[in-house]
Scaffold this motif. Structure first.
Motif, PDB file in Angstrom:
ATOM      1  N   LEU A 174       0.826  -1.205   0.000  1.00 21.52           N
ATOM      2  CA  LEU A 174       0.000   0.000   0.000  1.00 21.52           C
ATOM      3  C   LEU A 174       0.869   1.267   0.000  1.00 21.52           C
ATOM      4  O   LEU A 174       0.626   2.210  -0.759  1.00 21.52           O
ATOM      5  CB  LEU A 174      -0.914   0.003   1.234  1.00 21.52           C
ATOM      6  CG  LEU A 174      -1.760   1.258   1.422  1.00 21.52           C
ATOM      7  CD1 LEU A 174      -2.815   1.366   0.330  1.00 21.52           C
ATOM      8  CD2 LEU A 174      -2.414   1.272   2.797  1.00 21.52           C
ATOM      9  N   GLY A 175       1.899   1.276   0.856  1.00 20.57           N
ATOM     10  CA  GLY A 175       2.786   2.436   0.943  1.00 20.57           C
ATOM     11  C   GLY A 175       3.515   2.703  -0.365  1.00 20.57           C
ATOM     12  O   GLY A 175       3.605   3.845  -0.828  1.00 20.57           O
ATOM     13  N   LEU A 176       4.016   1.631  -0.995  1.00 13.31           N
ATOM     14  CA  LEU A 176       4.723   1.791  -2.277  1.00 13.31           C
ATOM     15  C   LEU A 176       3.768   2.255  -3.372  1.00 13.31           C
ATOM     16  O   LEU A 176       4.145   3.068  -4.230  1.00 13.31           O
ATOM     17  CB  LEU A 176       5.379   0.469  -2.672  1.00 13.31           C
ATOM     18  CG  LEU A 176       6.625   0.091  -1.859  1.00 13.31           C
ATOM     19  CD1 LEU A 176       7.022  -1.353  -2.110  1.00 13.31           C
ATOM     20  CD2 LEU A 176       7.789   1.004  -2.225  1.00 13.31           C
ATOM     21  N   SER A 177       2.531   1.748  -3.349  1.00 14.10           N
ATOM     22  CA  SER A 177       1.537   2.159  -4.354  1.00 14.10           C
ATOM     23  C   SER A 177       1.233   3.645  -4.221  1.00 14.10           C
ATOM     24  O   SER A 177       1.227   4.392  -5.203  1.00 14.10           O
ATOM     25  CB  SER A 177       0.244   1.368  -4.185  1.00 14.10           C
ATOM     26  OG  SER A 177       0.487   0.016  -4.321  1.00 14.10           O
ATOM     27  N   LEU A 178       0.975   4.063  -2.983  1.00 13.97           N
ATOM     28  CA  LEU A 178       0.639   5.458  -2.726  1.00 13.97           C
ATOM     29  C   LEU A 178       1.803   6.377  -3.111  1.00 13.97           C
ATOM     30  O   LEU A 178       1.613   7.424  -3.752  1.00 13.97           O
ATOM     31  CB  LEU A 178       0.301   5.627  -1.239  1.00 13.97           C
ATOM     32  CG  LEU A 178      -0.320   6.943  -0.796  1.00 13.97           C
ATOM     33  CD1 LEU A 178      -1.594   7.220  -1.568  1.00 13.97           C
ATOM     34  CD2 LEU A 178      -0.615   6.898   0.707  1.00 13.97           C
ATOM     35  N   SER A 179       3.004   5.960  -2.737  1.00 17.28           N
ATOM     36  CA  SER A 179       4.203   6.753  -3.040  1.00 17.28           C
ATOM     37  C   SER A 179       4.381   6.947  -4.544  1.00 17.28           C
ATOM     38  O   SER A 179       4.528   8.073  -5.034  1.00 17.28           O
ATOM     39  CB  SER A 179       5.431   6.051  -2.455  1.00 17.28           C
ATOM     40  OG  SER A 179       6.606   6.588  -2.997  1.00 17.28           O
ATOM     41  N   ASN A 180       4.337   5.846  -5.281  1.00 13.00           N
ATOM     42  CA  ASN A 180       4.566   5.945  -6.728  1.00 13.00           C
ATOM     43  C   ASN A 180       3.382   6.576  -7.459  1.00 13.00           C
ATOM     44  O   ASN A 180       3.560   7.153  -8.538  1.00 13.00           O
ATOM     45  CB  ASN A 180       4.889   4.564  -7.306  1.00 13.00           C
ATOM     46  CG  ASN A 180       6.309   4.149  -6.978  1.00 13.00           C
ATOM     47  OD1 ASN A 180       7.258   4.631  -7.583  1.00 13.00           O
ATOM     48  ND2 ASN A 180       6.457   3.291  -5.995  1.00 13.00           N
ATOM     49  N   GLY A 181       2.188   6.482  -6.863  1.00  8.29           N
ATOM     50  CA  GLY A 181       1.040   7.191  -7.432  1.00  8.29           C
ATOM     51  C   GLY A 181       1.278   8.697  -7.400  1.00  8.29           C
ATOM     52  O   GLY A 181       1.022   9.402  -8.381  1.00  8.29           O
ATOM     53  N   LEU A 182       1.775   9.191  -6.263  1.00 12.63           N
ATOM     54  CA  LEU A 182       2.065  10.625  -6.143  1.00 12.63           C
ATOM     55  C   LEU A 182       3.203  11.047  -7.075  1.00 12.63           C
ATOM     56  O   LEU A 182       3.176  12.128  -7.664  1.00 12.63           O
ATOM     57  CB  LEU A 182       2.438  10.955  -4.688  1.00 12.63           C
ATOM     58  CG  LEU A 182       1.286  10.918  -3.685  1.00 12.63           C
ATOM     59  CD1 LEU A 182       1.801  11.073  -2.264  1.00 12.63           C
ATOM     60  CD2 LEU A 182       0.280  12.021  -3.994  1.00 12.63           C
ATOM     61  N   VAL A 183       4.211  10.169  -7.201  1.00 14.05           N
ATOM     62  CA  VAL A 183       5.340  10.460  -8.097  1.00 14.05           C
ATOM     63  C   VAL A 183       4.840  10.569  -9.543  1.00 14.05           C
ATOM     64  O   VAL A 183       5.212  11.494 -10.277  1.00 14.05           O
ATOM     65  CB  VAL A 183       6.429   9.371  -7.972  1.00 14.05           C
ATOM     66  CG1 VAL A 183       7.489   9.542  -9.050  1.00 14.05           C
ATOM     67  CG2 VAL A 183       7.075   9.417  -6.595  1.00 14.05           C
ATOM     68  N   ALA A 184       3.984   9.624  -9.944  1.00  8.03           N
ATOM     69  CA  ALA A 184       3.447   9.641 -11.305  1.00  8.03           C
ATOM     70  C   ALA A 184       2.544  10.853 -11.531  1.00  8.03           C
ATOM     71  O   ALA A 184       2.545  11.452 -12.615  1.00  8.03           O
ATOM     72  CB  ALA A 184       2.671   8.349 -11.571  1.00  8.03           C
ATOM     73  N   LEU A 185       1.802  11.225 -10.488  1.00  7.55           N
ATOM     74  CA  LEU A 185       0.946  12.420 -10.582  1.00  7.55           C
ATOM     75  C   LEU A 185       1.821  13.652 -10.849  1.00  7.55           C
ATOM     76  O   LEU A 185       1.489  14.493 -11.701  1.00  7.55           O
ATOM     77  CB  LEU A 185       0.170  12.594  -9.270  1.00  7.55           C
ATOM     78  CG  LEU A 185      -0.718  13.823  -9.137  1.00  7.55           C
ATOM     79  CD1 LEU A 185      -1.842  13.780 -10.155  1.00  7.55           C
ATOM     80  CD2 LEU A 185      -1.306  13.903  -7.725  1.00  7.55           C
ATOM     81  N   SER A 186       2.932  13.738 -10.138  1.00  7.06           N
ATOM     82  CA  SER A 186       3.878  14.841 -10.354  1.00  7.06           C
ATOM     83  C   SER A 186       4.430  14.813 -11.787  1.00  7.06           C
ATOM     84  O   SER A 186       4.539  15.851 -12.444  1.00  7.06           O
ATOM     85  CB  SER A 186       5.020  14.740  -9.337  1.00  7.06           C
ATOM     86  OG  SER A 186       5.985  15.717  -9.565  1.00  7.06           O
ATOM     87  N   GLY A 187       4.744  13.597 -12.268  1.00  9.84           N
ATOM     88  CA  GLY A 187       5.272  13.453 -13.634  1.00  9.84           C
ATOM     89  C   GLY A 187       4.272  13.932 -14.677  1.00  9.84           C
ATOM     90  O   GLY A 187       4.637  14.606 -15.647  1.00  9.84           O
ATOM     91  N   ALA A 188       2.975  13.599 -14.456  1.00 13.51           N
ATOM     92  CA  ALA A 188       1.933  14.018 -15.403  1.00 13.51           C
ATOM     93  C   ALA A 188       1.780  15.542 -15.404  1.00 13.51           C
ATOM     94  O   ALA A 188       1.601  16.163 -16.461  1.00 13.51           O
ATOM     95  CB  ALA A 188       0.608  13.360 -15.032  1.00 13.51           C
ATOM     96  N   LEU A 189       1.856  16.153 -14.219  1.00 12.75           N
ATOM     97  CA  LEU A 189       1.713  17.609 -14.125  1.00 12.75           C
ATOM     98  C   LEU A 189       2.928  18.332 -14.705  1.00 12.75           C
ATOM     99  O   LEU A 189       2.800  19.383 -15.339  1.00 12.75           O
ATOM    100  CB  LEU A 189       1.493  18.014 -12.658  1.00 12.75           C
ATOM    101  CG  LEU A 189       0.159  17.568 -12.053  1.00 12.75           C
ATOM    102  CD1 LEU A 189       0.136  17.783 -10.547  1.00 12.75           C
ATOM    103  CD2 LEU A 189      -0.995  18.322 -12.709  1.00 12.75           C
ATOM    104  N   ILE A 190       4.120  17.753 -14.494  1.00 12.50           N
ATOM    105  CA  ILE A 190       5.334  18.344 -15.077  1.00 12.50           C
ATOM    106  C   ILE A 190       5.253  18.301 -16.602  1.00 12.50           C
ATOM    107  O   ILE A 190       5.613  19.262 -17.294  1.00 12.50           O
ATOM    108  CB  ILE A 190       6.600  17.599 -14.577  1.00 12.50           C
ATOM    109  CG1 ILE A 190       6.943  18.041 -13.146  1.00 12.50           C
ATOM    110  CG2 ILE A 190       7.802  17.843 -15.496  1.00 12.50           C
ATOM    111  CD1 ILE A 190       7.474  19.445 -13.005  1.00 12.50           C
TER     112      ILE A 190
END
Length: 304
Positions: A174-190
């Motif tokens: 769960l922690g890894l999913s949440l972490s990488n979800g936020l990272v990917a969200l940042s990537g999409a916004l960048i």
């Protein structure tokens, strides 16, 4: 100069989401997750391809978040079910994501120029503060739920939590999913902010995320979860300011950016250690002088 600082503020707020993701694995789970370098690009790739395909930007951004969560979950499964070392699990997933990202993009980069993005109608400086504050507050709330407390406890002492009957494999995934979800969200916004998604955009993201976390904690402290996540957000902005100021030095070139990042991380790691060492020396000197004063008093009393 003002434009550089405004640009740094914009980037700092977008990268703050990525830094919050790194904070979850680095500080909460104590997990060396290198998936970040791949999942950041995954977010940008999913967002860019869906937007160019005519999908609404907000749906593409949510899909990017979901793509990052899947990547994180796979790393968690490799580690917990495959019994593979955490560092190695992240490296394996990062390598795999390079090929997956190329499949998603179809070519090394996809341009978003002329496409409708989240920032087409609302400037980054108006939209991003709302997104960052909402994500930060949701994370704070989550970390105070039973599940969030289990996640925090897993990073503190996994064996003890397991002895209480908690399923640590689930909390790690769960922690890894949440972490990488936020990272990917940042990537999409960048990708939407810069106008393109590139296959190499994620290289070095883990170092930038760590720098933001360490700088934030060193400057603003991390007494509670609320202040820790706030420090990460502010650390990301401070990092971007330092970066922007460093680039204004004439003899520094664009190719030196990775070197600057490495230097900032080293300085951020060394300074708190030096401060702690200095405080310990001052305390030791103070105690020595107090003991010497008491000893002198006792010896003077004996002579009388």
């Amino acid at each position: 100069m003002l434009n550089s600082l405004l640009g740094a503020l914009e980037s700092g707020m977008i990268y703050a989401l990525m830094a919050l993701g790194v904070y979850i694995t680095f500080r909460i789970l104590d997990f060396p997750d290198l998936t970040v370098d791949g999942s950041f690009t995954t977010g940008g790739a999913i967002g860019a391809v869906m937007i160019t395909g005519g999908v609404a930007p907000w749906i593409a951004t949510i899909a990017a978040f979901g793509g990052g969560m899947v990547a994180g979950a796979l790393t968690g499964l490799i580690h917990t079910k495959g019994r593979i070392n955490g560092l190695l699990s992240g490296i394996v997933m990062m390598i795999a994501l390079y090929s997956i990202n190329m499949r998603i993009l179809g070519k090394p980069n996809v341009s978003l120029l002329g496409e409708n993005t989240l920032f087409s109608s609302v400037p980054v400086l108006l939209l991003m503060p709302f997104i960052v504050i909402i994500v930060k507050l949701l994370l704070d709330l989550f970390f105070h739920t039973d599940l969030g407390l289990s996640l925090r406890a897993t990073g503190d002492n996994q064996r003890m939590i397991r002895s209480f009957g908690a399923h640590t494999d689930y909390t790690i995934i769960l922690g890894l999913s949440l972490s990488n979800g936020l990272v990917a969200l940042s990537g999409a916004l960048i990708a939407q902010s810069s106008g393109f998604a590139d296959i190499s955009s994620g290289i070095g993201m883990i170092v930038i995320g760590l720098a933001s976390v360490i700088i934030g904690e060193a400057i603003f402290g991390a007494r509670t979860v609320f202040f820790a996540t706030l420090a990460v957000v502010l650390g990301s902005i401070v990092y971007r300011f330092i970066y922007a100021l460093a680039l204004r030095i004439e003899w520094i070139e664009q190719t030196d950016l990775k070197l600057i990042t490495a230097v900032i991380v080293v300085v951020a790691l060394v300074l708190p250690t030096m401060q702690r060492s200095r405080k310990q020396k001052i305390m030791a000197r103070k105690r020595s002088s107090e003991i010497a004063a008491v000893t002198d008093k006792i010896s003077l009393g004996g002579e009388q």
